[in-house]
Design an enzyme around this catalytic site. Structure first.
Site, PDB file in Angstrom:
ATOM      1  N   SER A  42      -6.884  11.185  62.556  1.00 45.64           N
ATOM      2  CA  SER A  42      -5.798  11.809  61.789  1.00 45.64           C
ATOM      3  C   SER A  42      -4.532  11.006  62.019  1.00 45.64           C
ATOM      4  CB  SER A  42      -5.587  13.249  62.282  1.00 45.64           C
ATOM      5  OG  SER A  42      -4.370  13.774  61.792  1.00 45.64           O
ATOM      6  N   TYR A  67      -4.700  19.195  69.409  1.00 49.65           N
ATOM      7  CA  TYR A  67      -5.245  18.433  68.283  1.00 49.65           C
ATOM      8  C   TYR A  67      -4.762  16.985  68.323  1.00 49.65           C
ATOM      9  CZ  TYR A  67      -6.418  17.363  63.396  1.00 49.65           C
ATOM     10  OH  TYR A  67      -6.926  16.798  62.247  1.00 49.65           O
TER      11      TYR A  67
HETATM   12  P1  NAD Z   1     -13.009  21.856  57.655  1.00 46.98           P
HETATM   13  O1  NAD Z   1     -12.639  22.915  58.617  1.00 46.98           O
HETATM   14  O2  NAD Z   1     -12.907  22.143  56.195  1.00 46.98           O
HETATM   15  O3  NAD Z   1     -14.497  21.344  57.966  1.00 46.98           O
HETATM   16  C1  NAD Z   1     -14.893  21.044  59.281  1.00 46.98           C
HETATM   17  C2  NAD Z   1     -16.322  21.496  59.454  1.00 46.98           C
HETATM   18  O4  NAD Z   1     -16.723  21.157  60.802  1.00 46.98           O
HETATM   19  C3  NAD Z   1     -16.509  23.019  59.306  1.00 46.98           C
HETATM   20  O5  NAD Z   1     -17.531  23.310  58.364  1.00 46.98           O
HETATM   21  C4  NAD Z   1     -16.870  23.490  60.707  1.00 46.98           C
HETATM   22  O6  NAD Z   1     -17.788  24.584  60.725  1.00 46.98           O
HETATM   23  C5  NAD Z   1     -17.491  22.232  61.300  1.00 46.98           C
HETATM   24  N1  NAD Z   1     -17.437  22.217  62.759  1.00 46.98           N
HETATM   25  C6  NAD Z   1     -16.439  22.638  63.565  1.00 46.98           C
HETATM   26  N2  NAD Z   1     -16.773  22.477  64.843  1.00 46.98           N
HETATM   27  C7  NAD Z   1     -18.018  21.950  64.861  1.00 46.98           C
HETATM   28  C8  NAD Z   1     -18.907  21.584  65.893  1.00 46.98           C
HETATM   29  N3  NAD Z   1     -18.582  21.740  67.174  1.00 46.98           N
HETATM   30  N4  NAD Z   1     -20.118  21.043  65.547  1.00 46.98           N
HETATM   31  C9  NAD Z   1     -20.465  20.918  64.243  1.00 46.98           C
HETATM   32  N5  NAD Z   1     -19.659  21.270  63.232  1.00 46.98           N
HETATM   33  C10 NAD Z   1     -18.447  21.773  63.532  1.00 46.98           C
HETATM   34  O7  NAD Z   1     -12.135  20.578  58.071  1.00 46.98           O
HETATM   35  P2  NAD Z   1     -11.639  19.328  57.213  1.00 46.98           P
HETATM   36  O8  NAD Z   1     -10.265  19.605  56.823  1.00 46.98           O
HETATM   37  O9  NAD Z   1     -12.642  18.942  56.203  1.00 46.98           O
HETATM   38  O10 NAD Z   1     -11.579  18.227  58.358  1.00 46.98           O
HETATM   39  C11 NAD Z   1     -12.670  17.357  58.631  1.00 46.98           C
HETATM   40  C12 NAD Z   1     -12.216  16.351  59.676  1.00 46.98           C
HETATM   41  O11 NAD Z   1     -11.094  15.627  59.187  1.00 46.98           O
HETATM   42  C13 NAD Z   1     -11.777  17.013  60.983  1.00 46.98           C
HETATM   43  O12 NAD Z   1     -12.178  16.198  62.067  1.00 46.98           O
HETATM   44  C14 NAD Z   1     -10.274  17.055  60.854  1.00 46.98           C
HETATM   45  O13 NAD Z   1      -9.632  17.067  62.108  1.00 46.98           O
HETATM   46  C15 NAD Z   1     -10.009  15.769  60.091  1.00 46.98           C
HETATM   47  N6  NAD Z   1      -8.742  15.769  59.370  1.00 46.98           N
HETATM   48  C16 NAD Z   1      -8.490  16.721  58.422  1.00 46.98           C
HETATM   49  C17 NAD Z   1      -7.270  16.684  57.753  1.00 46.98           C
HETATM   50  C18 NAD Z   1      -6.921  17.695  56.700  1.00 46.98           C
HETATM   51  O14 NAD Z   1      -5.756  17.717  56.262  1.00 46.98           O
HETATM   52  N7  NAD Z   1      -7.843  18.513  56.236  1.00 46.98           N
HETATM   53  C19 NAD Z   1      -6.324  15.694  58.050  1.00 46.98           C
HETATM   54  C20 NAD Z   1      -6.627  14.751  59.023  1.00 46.98           C
HETATM   55  C21 NAD Z   1      -7.855  14.793  59.678  1.00 46.98           C
END
Ligand code: NAD
Length: 229
Positions: A146, A160
């Site tokens: 991120s 985070y």
């Molecule tokens: P999201 O919450 O929509 O999806 C994440 C998925 O991971 C969920 O379905 C959840 O059930 C699953 N999960 C959580 N813990 C888990 C575990 N221990 N084992 C297996 N599955 C697990 O999140 P997102 O927004 O799609 O984010 C995906 C990745 O991108 C994350 O690592 C997040 O930190 C990163 N990210 C997201 C954003 C954003 O703005 N959405 C920005 C930067 C980085």
């Protein structure tokens, strides 16, 4: 969906956290490109729904319900994927969690859980997957970090930010150690992406003054995997 043509026919990929958001978009994009998939999520309903939908659209996916912060479950995912599809070419680690908490009130359990899932889980995935990839001739791994772990502080989220900073370090060192063994490791660092957990806000760090989309990120990830050929 990506608006460029990628052909991953005959390739195989594992996507963690594929039940929602970015992981779901990556799974859909990889399937559309012809890859066979092993999809993981902590949430059993989500992973069953996503796997069924991809297969109903002509894809070839298996689902694996498991916690990627657990070394044994990561190992089981990789073995299940190999049983189903043979050699694994790509692993995309999107499983991640975010908890908005100020430093002063940070709960120890939330601190530990974010480090365990976002950093230690990615370590297990990278270590265990790369061992197999090295034995089988190579592969490509992408971790979801991120901008919060690199240039941009966020209002609340010391657990985070620390986990994502660590993930960038894990990715850099893994890439360095594994490059000579034909395993490429990259991290993608999104800013705010329009996913279920992100409120609809304008992102001050984005010159386009809009949230990024999950397809923006899926496109970048497919590009990074494409370079492994
Ligand atoms: P999201 O919450 O929509 O999806 C994440 C998925 O991971 C969920 O379905 C959840 O059930 C699953 N999960 C959580 N813990 C888990 C575990 N221990 N084992 C297996 N599955 C697990 O999140 P997102 O927004 O799609 O984010 C995906 C990745 O991108 C994350 O690592 C997040 O930190 C990163 N990210 C997201 C954003 C954003 O703005 N959405 C920005 C930067 C980085």
């Amino acid at each position: 969906m990506p608006n460029f043509v990628v052909d991953f026919t005959g390739k195989t990929a594992i996507v963690t956290g594929a039940g929602s958001g970015i992981g779901l978009a990556v799974a859909q994009a990889l399937s559309k490109a012809g890859a066979s998939l092993a999809l993981n999520d902590l949430n059993p309903d989500r992973i069953e729904r996503v796997t069924d939908a991809i297969n109903a659209e002509g894809g070839n996916a298996i689902g694996f319900h498991g916690d990627m912060s657990n070394r044994f479950q990561v190992s089981a995912l990789i073995e299940r994927a190999r049983d189903a599809h043979g050699k694994i070419d790509f692993m995309v680690n999107t499983a991640g969690i975010y908890k908005a908490q100020e430093m002063s009130g940070m709960d120890e359990w939330d601190w530990r859980r974010q480090i365990e899932v976002n950093l230690t889980g990615a370590f297990f995935c990278t270590q265990l997957m790369s061992r197999v990839m090295v034995d089988e001739g190579g592969g490509a791994i992408v971790n979801l970090a991120s901008t919060a772990g690199h240039p941009n502080p966020i209002d609340m989220g010391v657990g985070y930010v620390s986990s994502k900073s660590g993930l960038i370090g894990l990715t850099k060192q893994s890439a360095h150690e594994l490059a000579s063994k034909n395993v490429r490791v990259n991290a993608v660092c999104p800013a705010f992406i329009d996913t279920p957990d992100i409120p609809t806000i304008e992102n001050p760090n984005n010159a386009m003054q809009r949230l990024g989309t999950v397809d923006d990120i899926a496109n970048v990830i497919l590009f990074l995997l494409l370079l492994s050929f």
